[in-house]
Design an enzyme around this catalytic site. Sequence first.
Site, PDB file in Angstrom:
ATOM      1  N   ASP A  45       0.858  -1.179   0.000  1.00 27.59           N
ATOM      2  CA  ASP A  45       0.000   0.000   0.000  1.00 27.59           C
ATOM      3  C   ASP A  45       0.897   1.234   0.000  1.00 27.59           C
ATOM      4  OD1 ASP A  45      -2.966   0.989   0.518  1.00 27.59           O
ATOM      5  OD2 ASP A  45      -1.642   2.236   1.756  1.00 27.59           O
ATOM      6  N   GLU A  71       1.049   5.696   0.193  1.00 30.13           N
ATOM      7  CA  GLU A  71       0.455   7.011   0.392  1.00 30.13           C
ATOM      8  C   GLU A  71       1.190   7.967  -0.536  1.00 30.13           C
ATOM      9  OE1 GLU A  71      -2.233   7.302   2.043  1.00 30.13           O
ATOM     10  OE2 GLU A  71      -2.123   5.291   2.910  1.00 30.13           O
ATOM     11  N   HIS A  81      -5.414   5.119   6.437  1.00 32.12           N
ATOM     12  CA  HIS A  81      -4.739   5.913   5.408  1.00 32.12           C
ATOM     13  C   HIS A  81      -3.257   6.091   5.722  1.00 32.12           C
ATOM     14  CE1 HIS A  81      -8.229   6.801   2.987  1.00 32.12           C
ATOM     15  NE2 HIS A  81      -8.892   7.171   4.068  1.00 32.12           N
ATOM     16  N   ASP A 133      -2.689   0.029   6.417  1.00 32.67           N
ATOM     17  CA  ASP A 133      -3.594  -0.368   5.346  1.00 32.67           C
ATOM     18  C   ASP A 133      -3.144  -1.672   4.699  1.00 32.67           C
ATOM     19  OD1 ASP A 133      -4.875   1.937   5.950  1.00 32.67           O
ATOM     20  OD2 ASP A 133      -4.701   2.872   3.977  1.00 32.67           O
TER      21      ASP A 133
END
Length: 592
Positions: A27, A29, A168, A173
């Site tokens: 994952d 960001e 987030h 995540d």
Amino acid sequence: MTAAHGVQGTLDDLGTPLSEVTFVVVDLETTGGSAADSAITEIGAVKVRGGVELGELGTLVDPGGPVPPFITALTGITTAMVTAAPRIESVLPAFLEFARGCVLVAHNAPFDIGFLKAACAANGYAWPAFTTVDTVDLARRVLGKDEVPNCKLGTLARFFRTATEPTHRALADARATVEVLHGLIERLGAFGVTSLEEMRGFAKAPTPEQRRKRHLADDVPSAPGVYLFEDDGGEALYVGKSGDLRSRVRSYFTGSETRRRVREMVGLAERVRTIVCATGLEAEVRELRLIAEHKPRYNRRSKFPERAIWLKLTVEPFPRLSIVRECRDDGACYLGPISSRRQAEEARAALHEAVPLRQCTQRLTPRLIERGRARTCALAEIGRCGAPCDGRESADAYALHAGTARTVMEGDVRPVVAAAQVRIDRLSSELRYEEAGAQRDRLAAFVRAAARGQRLAALARVPQLVAARPGFDGGWELSVVRYGRLAAAGTIPPRADPWPYVNALTATAETVFPPAGGAPGGVALGAGPSAGATAEEMECVLRWLDLPGVRLVELDGAWTCPVHGAEGLRRWIDNAYVSVEPDTLRSGRPLR
């Protein structure tokens, strides 16, 4: 006669059992939604096999610039947090080694994989041929609408009651996605799916409804144009465009189409209506017009062009800046259209920093002031307003501020840029870089809104523009644009005399009336057929005109932007977001 002997299949024939597959769930960001203009701020990855965790990798990443405020609000990651973090070129080799030989898993995999591929390309790494699995695709096939309303990670985490809650943040995540993956694999067992190959094929398999509706694409031509999915009552369910209608429409009935809403739409559709277009630009414009006209329930964008957001300088004795959703021919000055209310508020704040207009919402009149009944606020005490509400600033003095604001909105953006430069320089010299970044964001919102409005206004003022672009077959694509609206489109065959085609197309083009006033340059939105174009349509035309090889054939009138307008500053603003060091927020460099 020789008896036939049975042959026992090998394990390879059965595929790789899911219990023996090593998954790396990843994952990211990022600073935005597109790998083309955004960067990675955090990577989280978890390696699992047979339900057992084998390792984790998690780190913040310096994106090479400030983290936008809305990203900070969403993730909690600030510019200060990533300043000391390693750059992506240092993190990428470690991640590629961590995931080597494994199956990559991500929730909405195209997003994360797209950013990782872009990072590899930018830093000279070859992207390994990873097998990928998207948990969104699996969830859409395994779970019904009566079980989950959508396939967002938070929704699936609650459904499967994961121990880790998505927050987030990349590693959290990724951990939650691991548990979601395990829950989906359990569900796959009920479908007889036990191998990696079966799982990937199951996620991409068409539904029975898709297979049953394949005949709807039988008569669709292989040509550029627009297609409409309609129900049994003739209502448009979805409108789209394509350079090859037949290929695009047929894709809706294959396993490559996994979007739940689209599959639901296919189940309701009873016919597909097509409109063949002469050029790709005509198809794009027709799609926008049909979406605005029919407002199909399964289209998500372009359905309400009349709801564009504008920044308005009101018409009253003491004008003020107001954010509105309608551009009227009322003598007011408008800036826009603007993409979102947040951007409009940022642009308004930048203009307020340069021009001390009142920020109260009351309707202020000289009679109200004389009676002493006007409400006062604290802005006057800090020098942000001349306080006409209590008589400290006369109507004539205030009119000078309103005149400056009108001049800025109509084309001369220098006062706003100069005021922002002073504030950014001061904050940067005081090492208050986050506040300087916020000021830069306000300036960027204003410059982009003003540039967009000025480009649209310039095109909307042109009575007629004829342009041609080289076609793939050696001929030309031809477009006639009147007051920003595509009035006609056609093609010129290879080696043909172009002028008969140009003359015929302009003679048969749609009649378009000049747009009403109101917006700068008279941009008319929602005025109906033959009365100007929507902002989206004009932006389609402008993108087409900016393509390599496009030539102006005829131009009636002038096609220009203001000398001191915002168009020339867009690249300067974009460069400010690419800069690495905080000092580059400072504006000592020339704007030219």
